[in-house]
Enzyme design. Sequence first.
Site, PDB file in Angstrom:
ATOM      1  N   ALA A 170       7.864  -1.655  11.389  1.00 43.65           N
ATOM      2  CA  ALA A 170       6.241  -0.826  11.070  1.00 43.65           C
ATOM      3  C   ALA A 170       7.005   0.679  10.427  1.00 43.65           C
ATOM      4  O   ALA A 170       7.536   1.364  10.047  1.00 43.65           O
ATOM      5  CB  ALA A 170       5.973   0.107  12.271  1.00 43.65           C
ATOM      6  N   LYS A 171       6.141   1.062   9.194  1.00 40.13           N
ATOM      7  CA  LYS A 171       6.395   1.896   8.407  1.00 40.13           C
ATOM      8  C   LYS A 171       6.581   3.490   8.744  1.00 40.13           C
ATOM      9  O   LYS A 171       7.175   4.136   8.389  1.00 40.13           O
ATOM     10  CB  LYS A 171       4.722   2.489   7.981  1.00 40.13           C
ATOM     11  N   ARG A 172       6.419   3.495  10.092  1.00 39.67           N
ATOM     12  CA  ARG A 172       6.640   4.892  10.862  1.00 39.67           C
ATOM     13  C   ARG A 172       7.571   4.556  11.810  1.00 39.67           C
ATOM     14  O   ARG A 172       8.722   5.581  11.321  1.00 39.67           O
ATOM     15  CB  ARG A 172       5.849   5.143  11.532  1.00 39.67           C
ATOM     16  N   THR A 185       1.756   3.988   1.662  1.00 43.88           N
ATOM     17  CA  THR A 185       0.637   4.639   2.905  1.00 43.88           C
ATOM     18  C   THR A 185       2.138   5.471   3.186  1.00 43.88           C
ATOM     19  O   THR A 185       2.364   6.072   4.575  1.00 43.88           O
ATOM     20  CB  THR A 185       0.144   4.206   3.306  1.00 43.88           C
ATOM     21  N   SER A 232       1.008  -1.170   0.076  1.00 42.95           N
ATOM     22  CA  SER A 232      -0.066  -0.184   0.184  1.00 42.95           C
ATOM     23  C   SER A 232       0.552   1.803   0.397  1.00 42.95           C
ATOM     24  O   SER A 232       1.454   1.648   0.924  1.00 42.95           O
ATOM     25  CB  SER A 232      -1.129   0.260   0.931  1.00 42.95           C
TER      26      SER A 232
END
Length: 286
Positions: free
Chosen positions: A256-258, A13, A11
């Site tokens: 995680a993406k963050r 994002t 995704s």
Amino acid sequence: MTADVTRFAPSPTGLLHLGHAFAALFAEHAAHASGGRFLLRIEDIDTARARPEFEHAIEEDLAWLGLSWERPVRRQSEHFAAYAAALEALRRRGFVYPCFCTRKEIAAEIAASAAAPQGPDGPLYPGTCRRIDPKERERRLAGGTDHAWRLDTARAASAVGPLTFEESGAVPEAGHVVAQPVMFGDVVLARKDTPASYHLAVVVDDAAQGVTLVTRGLDLLPATHLHRLLQELLGLHVPHYRHHRLITDDAGKRLAKRDQATALRTLRERGVRPEDIRTQLGFTSR
Ligand code: GLU
């Protein structure tokens, strides 16, 4: 051995991290080891969160890793009509129902019940709108009340009978797995703001793209039970599955993406080479 078609389906994002690199390399490796094809799919159904700059970064980072994929790349946001047609097919056969509940109402109902059953994604929907009087349902629909569409999972599962899928990952359940879609309860397949859920879009896309082997993280193994039911209801080709381990940080926590520290972009800027990443993740041969 059959020539498998695999896909990596991120995704857009956020930036890709080492976990995504592992998933992409795993899918590409499975395709090439069988003399097959590797595809990229952009899962941008959540148009409020998906951003073109992340899609661009995904392609750049994957190319830097040394991957190549077939074009054109399938973008979910360009196929809402296909998901709507699948939903309509389910609606005509009475396998979905409109749900008028707000998130707040659902939370209140769950809080008030003595034993709210849990599913893989949290507490199950209590089924309030499944039990609405049909006339009342028609009245609300005709009046234009906001609603989502939920799968009547137990009814659909009993209509099609027992189902299995083939799992070849290094997991205890490998082999011929009996699908247990009912554990998800009545999942949402479409909402006003998101016309197709992940579950609906992914089964439609895997079939449309001719994917024969779905490789993805173990976190999505439960979802496969539900996907198998949707495939059966929609008459779609059923791929084989190979779920893989998830990459964790030094503390054992899933990436995680963050967390920018393991973003491929950050690593690249620090001078890490694509071959270092391949080796670190256990993909040595090209
Ligand atoms: N888009 C999903 C994700 O980012 C992957 C879906 C799949 O591989 O089925 O986790």
